[in-house]
Design a protein around this motif. Structure first.
Motif, PDB file in Angstrom:
ATOM      1  N   VAL A   1      -3.390  13.629  -0.458  1.00 51.77           N
ATOM      2  CA  VAL A   1      -4.370  12.648   0.030  1.00 51.77           C
ATOM      3  C   VAL A   1      -4.240  11.388  -0.819  1.00 51.77           C
ATOM      4  CG1 VAL A   1      -6.777  12.170   0.574  1.00 51.77           C
ATOM      5  CG2 VAL A   1      -5.923  14.525   0.666  1.00 51.77           C
ATOM      6  N   ILE A   2      -4.021  10.255  -0.166  1.00 48.29           N
ATOM      7  CA  ILE A   2      -3.792   8.980  -0.852  1.00 48.29           C
ATOM      8  C   ILE A   2      -4.820   7.952  -0.386  1.00 48.29           C
ATOM      9  CG2 ILE A   2      -2.171   7.046  -1.149  1.00 48.29           C
ATOM     10  CD1 ILE A   2       0.092   9.074  -0.559  1.00 48.29           C
ATOM     11  N   GLY A   3      -5.275   7.130  -1.322  1.00 47.25           N
ATOM     12  CA  GLY A   3      -6.042   5.935  -0.991  1.00 47.25           C
ATOM     13  C   GLY A   3      -5.342   4.755  -1.643  1.00 47.25           C
ATOM     14  N   ALA A   4      -4.983   3.737  -0.875  1.00 47.06           N
ATOM     15  CA  ALA A   4      -4.244   2.596  -1.442  1.00 47.06           C
ATOM     16  C   ALA A   4      -4.612   1.318  -0.704  1.00 47.06           C
ATOM     17  CB  ALA A   4      -2.736   2.835  -1.358  1.00 47.06           C
ATOM     18  N   GLU A   5      -4.676   0.220  -1.457  1.00 44.88           N
ATOM     19  CA  GLU A   5      -5.053  -1.064  -0.859  1.00 44.88           C
ATOM     20  C   GLU A   5      -4.300  -2.231  -1.479  1.00 44.88           C
ATOM     21  OE1 GLU A   5      -6.873  -0.982   1.689  1.00 44.88           O
ATOM     22  OE2 GLU A   5      -8.402   0.587   1.486  1.00 44.88           O
TER      23      GLU A   5
ATOM     24  N   PRO B   1       0.993   3.712   7.103  1.00 42.14           N
ATOM     25  CA  PRO B   1       1.690   3.935   5.833  1.00 42.14           C
ATOM     26  C   PRO B   1       1.969   5.399   5.512  1.00 42.14           C
ATOM     27  CG  PRO B   1      -0.596   3.352   5.452  1.00 42.14           C
ATOM     28  CD  PRO B   1      -0.356   3.165   6.907  1.00 42.14           C
ATOM     29  N   GLY B   2       1.284   6.334   6.179  1.00 45.23           N
ATOM     30  CA  GLY B   2       1.528   7.748   5.905  1.00 45.23           C
ATOM     31  C   GLY B   2       2.975   8.135   6.107  1.00 45.23           C
ATOM     32  N   VAL B   3       3.575   7.680   7.194  1.00 46.71           N
ATOM     33  CA  VAL B   3       4.974   8.033   7.475  1.00 46.71           C
ATOM     34  C   VAL B   3       5.922   7.353   6.492  1.00 46.71           C
ATOM     35  CG1 VAL B   3       4.523   8.429   9.919  1.00 46.71           C
ATOM     36  CG2 VAL B   3       5.262   6.159   9.172  1.00 46.71           C
ATOM     37  N   MET B   4       5.499   6.194   5.963  1.00 46.28           N
ATOM     38  CA  MET B   4       6.343   5.503   5.008  1.00 46.28           C
ATOM     39  C   MET B   4       6.370   6.255   3.674  1.00 46.28           C
ATOM     40  SD  MET B   4       5.165   1.651   6.056  1.00 46.28           S
ATOM     41  CE  MET B   4       6.482   0.814   5.193  1.00 46.28           C
ATOM     42  N   VAL B   5       5.230   6.871   3.324  1.00 40.57           N
ATOM     43  CA  VAL B   5       5.201   7.708   2.118  1.00 40.57           C
ATOM     44  C   VAL B   5       6.105   8.919   2.300  1.00 40.57           C
ATOM     45  CG1 VAL B   5       3.745   9.205   0.695  1.00 40.57           C
ATOM     46  CG2 VAL B   5       2.917   6.949   1.387  1.00 40.57           C
ATOM     47  N   GLN B   6       6.085   9.503   3.491  1.00 36.86           N
ATOM     48  CA  GLN B   6       6.974  10.649   3.764  1.00 36.86           C
ATOM     49  C   GLN B   6       8.429  10.255   3.504  1.00 36.86           C
ATOM     50  OE1 GLN B   6       9.085  10.751   6.844  1.00 36.86           O
ATOM     51  NE2 GLN B   6      10.019  12.614   6.057  1.00 36.86           N
TER      52      GLN B   6
ATOM     53  N   PRO C   1       0.807  -1.224   0.000  1.00 35.01           N
ATOM     54  CA  PRO C   1       0.000   0.000   0.000  1.00 35.01           C
ATOM     55  C   PRO C   1       0.841   1.275   0.000  1.00 35.01           C
ATOM     56  CG  PRO C   1      -1.013  -1.615   1.417  1.00 35.01           C
ATOM     57  CD  PRO C   1       0.295  -2.213   0.981  1.00 35.01           C
ATOM     58  N   SER C   2       1.916   1.308   0.787  1.00 38.55           N
ATOM     59  CA  SER C   2       2.718   2.538   0.840  1.00 38.55           C
ATOM     60  C   SER C   2       3.490   2.768  -0.454  1.00 38.55           C
ATOM     61  CB  SER C   2       3.678   2.511   2.032  1.00 38.55           C
ATOM     62  OG  SER C   2       4.720   1.585   1.845  1.00 38.55           O
ATOM     63  N   THR C   3       4.065   1.704  -1.057  1.00 35.79           N
ATOM     64  CA  THR C   3       4.825   1.913  -2.298  1.00 35.79           C
ATOM     65  C   THR C   3       3.893   2.263  -3.452  1.00 35.79           C
ATOM     66  OG1 THR C   3       4.816  -0.439  -2.917  1.00 35.79           O
ATOM     67  CG2 THR C   3       6.643   0.333  -1.558  1.00 35.79           C
TER      68      THR C   3
END
Length: 335
Positions: A139-143, A93-98, A54-56
């Motif tokens: 703003v991200i949506g991922a699954e 996952p928000g911090v992983m995107v950062q 999800p984060s990648t």
């Protein structure tokens, strides 16, 4: 007060296409059965060899959205990540995107509102921007559903529906009061929480406990959905929350240029379309290609619609979602 607008969109889906015929080799199902009940012909499932998570996937979609907004990652002030399938229990996952974007130590917020999570995220971003706290909110949506689905005949009612992917939007401060996010509307009804849920593993039912029981009939660690019950509530809440957005802004259904509903089931979207008297050109559906990607479904659909020229400047765009929780939400946007 500032106005907030969606300045850029992007999406990413795995390359691995899983057709209904592919599923018929795993379980007792067929293309006709799946298409008749859901409208889905194929979906994308992560290939574990690629390392997609999800984060990648969210980061890949985010980079496209940021570029389409005419920005760089360093211009982003805050990250909101909606998902029901995080890489880990924690951290989110928000911090992983950062980290993956390589940006400064900006804040990151995770939203757990499942199918309506992206619209909830848009609402939060809208408030941050309108109050002047941030200028550019990602703003991200991922699954990644596929890793947790029961790929057998017992699980077919759920497994055939869900796909993987990610979508992203940049919500940006705007000086033009004539456009932007007009309003957002958020609701929940927790008494129906277990009608669409993953009961275990959870903090009340950890993995070691499930393993210790070793019950082959235990399906609590796979998603459960009371399909007919969810369908009946979905069509009602979709109509209500879209009507709420239109009434708040003194608009009529026929004034909608494009309705982008959460891609839960093509039959739900078609029911809402018929009830509202909307033409095919006024509703965007892509569930037939991607299945239900939960928090990712609206941003993927919105990104595709924009790419195809179906969202243009000045258009009135409505987003609407319903799902687990139950939660439901809408947003009305003047593009």
């Amino acid at each position: 007060m500032y106005t907030s607008t969606i300045a850029g969109l992007g999406h990413y889906v795995p390359d691995n296409v899983v057709t209904n015929d592919d599923l018929s080799k795993m379980m007792d199902t067929n293309d006709e059965w799946i298409t008749e009940r859901t409208g889905i012909k194929e979906r994308r499932w992560v290939d574990p060899k690629t390392g997609d998570s999800p984060s990648t996937m969210g980061t890949k979609a985010a980079r496209i959205a940021i570029k389409n907004a005419g920005l760089t990652p360093d211009d982003i002030d805050f990250i909101i990540f909606a998902t029901l399938s995080p890489d880990y229990y924690f951290p989110g996952p928000g911090v992983m995107v950062q980290e993956q974007l390589g940006v400064k130590e900006i804040g990151a917020l995770d939203v757990r509102n499942q199918c309506s999570g992206f619209v909830y995220g848009i609402s939060i971003a809208d408030q941050f921007v309108k109050t002047g706290m941030y200028k550019n909110v990602l703003v991200i949506g991922a699954e990644n559903h596929s890793g947790g689905l029961e790929k057998s005949s017992r699980g077919r009612g759920v497994t055939v529906i869900f796909g993987d992917g990610a979508g992203a939007a940049v919500v940006q401060r705007c000086e033009d009061s004539g456009k932007g996010i007009l309003s957002t509307h958020l609701h929940s009804e927790g008494k129906h929480a277990e009608e669409l849920a993953l009961i275990g593993p959870s903090t009340g039912r950890w993995v070691p406990e499930i393993i210790k029981e070793n019950d082959p009939e235990d399906a609590s660690y796979y998603p459960y959905m009371n399909g007919n019950f969810v369908f009946k509530h979905a069509v009602t809440r979709f109509m209500e929350v879209i009507g709420e957005a239109l009434a708040t802004n003194n608009h009529k259904p026929e004034e909608i240029d494009l309705l982008v509903p959460h891609q839960a089931n093509l039959r739900i979207s078609q029911f809402v379309q018929k009830k509202m008297g909307l033409s095919d050109d006024q509703v965007y559906n892509n569930i037939m290609r991607y299945g239900n990607t939960t928090a990712a479904s609206i941003p993927i659909a919105m990104s595709e619609a924009w790419q195809e020229g179906k969202i243009k400047e000045g258009d009135l765009v409505c987003l609407a979602a319903f799902g687990s929780g139950f939660t439901w939400a809408s947003a009305l946007i003047k593009w």
